[in-house]
Design a protein around this motif. Structure first.
Motif, short mmCIF file in Angstrom:
data_model
loop_
_atom_site.label_atom_id
_atom_site.label_comp_id
_atom_site.label_asym_id
_atom_site.label_seq_id
_atom_site.Cartn_x
_atom_site.Cartn_y
_atom_site.Cartn_z
N MET A 88 38.27 32.39 38.80
CA MET A 88 37.52 31.90 39.95
C MET A 88 38.21 32.32 41.25
O MET A 88 37.53 32.67 42.22
CB MET A 88 37.37 30.39 39.86
N ALA A 89 39.53 32.30 41.27
CA ALA A 89 40.27 32.73 42.47
C ALA A 89 40.00 34.21 42.76
O ALA A 89 39.85 34.59 43.92
CB ALA A 89 41.77 32.49 42.29
N LEU A 90 39.92 35.02 41.71
CA LEU A 90 39.64 36.44 41.90
C LEU A 90 38.27 36.64 42.55
O LEU A 90 38.14 37.42 43.50
CB LEU A 90 39.71 37.17 40.55
N VAL A 91 37.28 35.93 42.06
CA VAL A 91 35.94 36.04 42.65
C VAL A 91 35.94 35.56 44.10
O VAL A 91 35.37 36.20 44.98
CB VAL A 91 34.90 35.27 41.79
N HIS A 92 36.61 34.44 44.36
CA HIS A 92 36.67 33.93 45.73
C HIS A 92 37.43 34.89 46.65
O HIS A 92 37.08 35.05 47.82
CB HIS A 92 37.31 32.54 45.78
N GLU A 98 34.93 40.36 51.35
CA GLU A 98 33.64 40.88 51.79
C GLU A 98 33.23 40.28 53.14
O GLU A 98 32.73 41.00 54.01
CB GLU A 98 32.55 40.56 50.75
N LYS A 99 33.44 39.00 53.31
CA LYS A 99 33.08 38.35 54.57
C LYS A 99 33.94 38.87 55.73
O LYS A 99 33.45 39.09 56.84
CB LYS A 99 33.21 36.83 54.43
N LEU A 100 35.23 39.09 55.46
CA LEU A 100 36.09 39.63 56.51
C LEU A 100 35.73 41.07 56.84
O LEU A 100 35.82 41.49 58.00
CB LEU A 100 37.56 39.53 56.10
N ILE A 123 42.80 41.98 55.81
CA ILE A 123 42.05 42.44 54.64
C ILE A 123 43.00 43.11 53.65
O ILE A 123 42.91 42.89 52.44
CB ILE A 123 40.90 43.37 55.06
N LYS A 124 43.92 43.91 54.16
CA LYS A 124 44.91 44.55 53.28
C LYS A 124 45.76 43.50 52.58
O LYS A 124 46.10 43.65 51.40
CB LYS A 124 45.79 45.51 54.08
N GLU A 125 46.10 42.42 53.28
CA GLU A 125 46.86 41.34 52.66
C GLU A 125 46.05 40.67 51.54
O GLU A 125 46.59 40.33 50.49
CB GLU A 125 47.27 40.29 53.71
N LEU A 126 44.74 40.52 51.77
CA LEU A 126 43.90 39.96 50.71
C LEU A 126 43.82 40.88 49.50
O LEU A 126 43.78 40.41 48.37
CB LEU A 126 42.49 39.67 51.23
N TYR A 127 43.80 42.19 49.74
CA TYR A 127 43.83 43.13 48.62
C TYR A 127 45.12 42.97 47.81
O TYR A 127 45.11 43.08 46.58
CB TYR A 127 43.66 44.57 49.09
N GLU A 128 46.21 42.70 48.49
CA GLU A 128 47.48 42.45 47.78
C GLU A 128 47.40 41.15 46.98
O GLU A 128 47.89 41.10 45.85
CB GLU A 128 48.63 42.39 48.79
N VAL A 129 46.78 40.13 47.54
CA VAL A 129 46.59 38.88 46.80
C VAL A 129 45.74 39.14 45.57
O VAL A 129 46.05 38.68 44.46
CB VAL A 129 45.93 37.80 47.70
N ARG A 130 44.66 39.91 45.74
CA ARG A 130 43.78 40.24 44.62
C ARG A 130 44.54 40.95 43.51
O ARG A 130 44.39 40.63 42.34
CB ARG A 130 42.63 41.11 45.11
#
Length: 164
Positions: A88-92, A98-100, A123-130
């Motif tokens: 679920m975290a991956l989807v969120h 996407e929203k950013l 956004i790059k930081e979120l890609y690292e989280v992903r």
């Protein structure tokens, strides 16, 4: 090739589990707000389908064991619950990204370069989280699961509220 196949299977199954859980959660929200009890059987059915996908995934990866009666969550129940929440975290994470990205596009179109640059960094930081979430999922399924000695059916305590 088997490793690639297993990784692709895991990725698709994780998204399937997450989307089923999200649909289940949205129906629970509707039921809670409207008290439309007709949704309860649908919620239970989605939960059962999610658990079935987990059973199929664990079976395909040969994560198995014998059921044990335990007062607290078993090792595999904890593994399953962790995977469900990571899915679920991956989807969120994807939806947040996407929203950013849409907001980034607005900043670029309106010539707000500084804001766009800062958002791009986020956004790059979120890609690292992903990527970290994906790595945790792979580690749990391919490494940690092999170290478990007790493995009943796939479910967590929250899944026990349905009729089986």
């Amino acid at each position: 090739m088997a490793g690639v196949w297993e990784e692709a299977l895991v990725e698709e199954a994780i998204y399937l589990i997450a989307h089923l859980a999200q649909a289940e959660q949205h129906l629970m929200e509707i039921e809670g707000e409207t008290k439309v009890e007709d949704l309860i059987p649908m919620i239970d059915e989605l939960r059962n389908k999610r658990k079935m996908v987990g059973d199929i995934l664990f079976s395909a990866l040969k994560i198995e064991g014998t059921a044990e009666k335990e007062e607290f969550r078993s090792k595999l129940e904890s593994l399953w619950c962790s995977l469900k929440h990571l899915a679920m975290a991956l989807v969120h994470c994807d939806e947040t990204t996407e929203k950013l990205i849409r907001r980034l596009e607005c900043h670029l179109q309106s010539g707000e370069g500084q804001k766009a640059q800062e958002l791009s960094k986020r956004i790059k930081e979120l890609y690292e989280v992903r990527q970290s979430i994906r790595n945790f999922i792979k580690m749990l399924l391919f490494d940690v699961s092999k170290k478990l000695t007790s493995a009943p059916q796939v479910r967590c305590r929250e899944d026990l509220c349905i009729m089986e």
